[in-house]
Scaffold this motif. Sequence first.
Motif, PDB file in Angstrom:
ATOM      1  N   ALA A   1       0.827  -1.205   0.000  1.00  0.00           N
ATOM      2  CA  ALA A   1       0.000   0.000   0.000  1.00  0.00           C
ATOM      3  C   ALA A   1       0.863   1.258   0.000  1.00  0.00           C
ATOM      4  CB  ALA A   1      -0.934  -0.003   1.209  1.00  0.00           C
ATOM      5  N   ARG A   2       1.957   1.249   0.770  1.00  0.00           N
ATOM      6  CA  ARG A   2       2.859   2.412   0.777  1.00  0.00           C
ATOM      7  C   ARG A   2       3.517   2.599  -0.590  1.00  0.00           C
ATOM      8  NH1 ARG A   2       4.260   0.468   6.204  1.00  0.00           N
ATOM      9  NH2 ARG A   2       3.362   1.915   7.738  1.00  0.00           N
ATOM     10  N   ALA A   3       3.847   1.484  -1.241  1.00  0.00           N
ATOM     11  CA  ALA A   3       4.448   1.577  -2.574  1.00  0.00           C
ATOM     12  C   ALA A   3       3.455   2.168  -3.572  1.00  0.00           C
ATOM     13  CB  ALA A   3       4.912   0.193  -3.028  1.00  0.00           C
ATOM     14  N   ARG A   4       2.178   1.764  -3.489  1.00  0.00           N
ATOM     15  CA  ARG A   4       1.170   2.309  -4.407  1.00  0.00           C
ATOM     16  C   ARG A   4       0.930   3.787  -4.133  1.00  0.00           C
ATOM     17  NH1 ARG A   4      -3.569   0.590  -3.673  1.00  0.00           N
ATOM     18  NH2 ARG A   4      -3.322  -0.918  -1.976  1.00  0.00           N
ATOM     19  N   LEU A   5       0.923   4.171  -2.854  1.00  0.00           N
ATOM     20  CA  LEU A   5       0.738   5.587  -2.529  1.00  0.00           C
ATOM     21  C   LEU A   5       1.941   6.404  -2.986  1.00  0.00           C
ATOM     22  CD1 LEU A   5      -1.017   7.722  -1.211  1.00  0.00           C
ATOM     23  CD2 LEU A   5       0.074   7.201   0.980  1.00  0.00           C
ATOM     24  N   ALA A   6       3.134   5.862  -2.832  1.00  0.00           N
ATOM     25  CA  ALA A   6       4.336   6.573  -3.296  1.00  0.00           C
ATOM     26  C   ALA A   6       4.318   6.731  -4.818  1.00  0.00           C
ATOM     27  CB  ALA A   6       5.583   5.825  -2.851  1.00  0.00           C
TER      28      ALA A   6
ATOM     29  N   ASP B   1       5.918  10.655  -3.797  1.00  0.00           N
ATOM     30  CA  ASP B   1       6.573  10.882  -2.505  1.00  0.00           C
ATOM     31  C   ASP B   1       6.810   9.528  -1.847  1.00  0.00           C
ATOM     32  OD1 ASP B   1       7.552  11.722  -0.100  1.00  0.00           O
ATOM     33  OD2 ASP B   1       5.745  12.791   0.547  1.00  0.00           O
ATOM     34  N   ALA B   2       8.081   9.149  -1.693  1.00  0.00           N
ATOM     35  CA  ALA B   2       8.401   7.844  -1.114  1.00  0.00           C
ATOM     36  C   ALA B   2       8.044   7.767   0.358  1.00  0.00           C
ATOM     37  CB  ALA B   2       9.890   7.534  -1.304  1.00  0.00           C
ATOM     38  N   ASN B   3       7.905   8.917   1.028  1.00  0.00           N
ATOM     39  CA  ASN B   3       7.586   8.935   2.459  1.00  0.00           C
ATOM     40  C   ASN B   3       6.124   9.263   2.729  1.00  0.00           C
ATOM     41  OD1 ASN B   3      10.342   8.465   3.138  1.00  0.00           O
ATOM     42  ND2 ASN B   3      10.786  10.641   2.828  1.00  0.00           N
ATOM     43  N   ALA B   4       5.287   9.190   1.728  1.00  0.00           N
ATOM     44  CA  ALA B   4       3.878   9.532   1.911  1.00  0.00           C
ATOM     45  C   ALA B   4       3.198   8.519   2.816  1.00  0.00           C
ATOM     46  CB  ALA B   4       3.172   9.586   0.561  1.00  0.00           C
ATOM     47  N   ASP B   5       2.290   9.012   3.659  1.00  0.00           N
ATOM     48  CA  ASP B   5       1.534   8.144   4.552  1.00  0.00           C
ATOM     49  C   ASP B   5       0.105   8.656   4.614  1.00  0.00           C
ATOM     50  OD1 ASP B   5       0.864   6.134   6.198  1.00  0.00           O
ATOM     51  OD2 ASP B   5       2.084   6.763   7.916  1.00  0.00           O
ATOM     52  N   ALA B   6      -0.822   7.782   4.969  1.00  0.00           N
ATOM     53  CA  ALA B   6      -2.230   8.164   5.028  1.00  0.00           C
ATOM     54  C   ALA B   6      -2.486   8.981   6.286  1.00  0.00           C
ATOM     55  CB  ALA B   6      -3.111   6.912   5.025  1.00  0.00           C
TER      56      ALA B   6
END
Length: 241
Positions: free
Chosen positions: A210-215, A220-225
Amino acid sequence: MNRLSSLALILPMLFGNARAEAGALRDLLTAALEHPRVEAQERSVASAEAALDAATGRYLGSGELSASVSRFEDRRIVGPFVPYDFMALPADRELTRYSARYRVPVDVSGLIAAGRERARSDLAAGRLAEREASLLALHRALTACADLHALNLEAVALAKRGASLNRTEERVRARADLGDATRLELSAVESERAAHDAANARLSSALQEARARLAAATGDANADAPDMLTVPPWPAPDPDC
């Protein structure tokens, strides 16, 4: 597509008055709208607009205005000469000339008009593709954000379950040391521990994905929900339909 208007419609639905969390999501969605795919479509629209301007110029023709000033050492006639009225001669040392030109195209075969219509069609298609790319970028970012948010909540619940399981395991083993716990109780705790570890491993893998899809959606590689993400209520059916 107006980016600010798109975000203004989406954020109140998801956060209400939670300004900090809405600001975090706004940053994520803004980053998604700045994705290279969206910017490439914006450049295509700008190119199509320039092509339409050029085609319209060829269709309507072109004109120009010019002005020039000449200066002389002595006074000269700079206006209309009227015979028998020498006292009213318009004379001056400066002569100003104005001119206007306009070129009208002769489109006998209709190629110029067809080129203009083709440029209009290309611009409309480009704007549609730009809107589609923007909506798709927002959809991908929101979907990845919602999935990651749900997994974060699941991780919190799993952590609480693990803490409770640790306390249960300590009690059962303490009772087993005293001879009060049966082998069946120990097996049940060990089985629950194995299931918890497996769930934790699956959750860890899902979080990474999920973090990879959001990035990928935001760049943004450090993006978080952000927290406090809510799902808008499903609209009630219209009884007249």
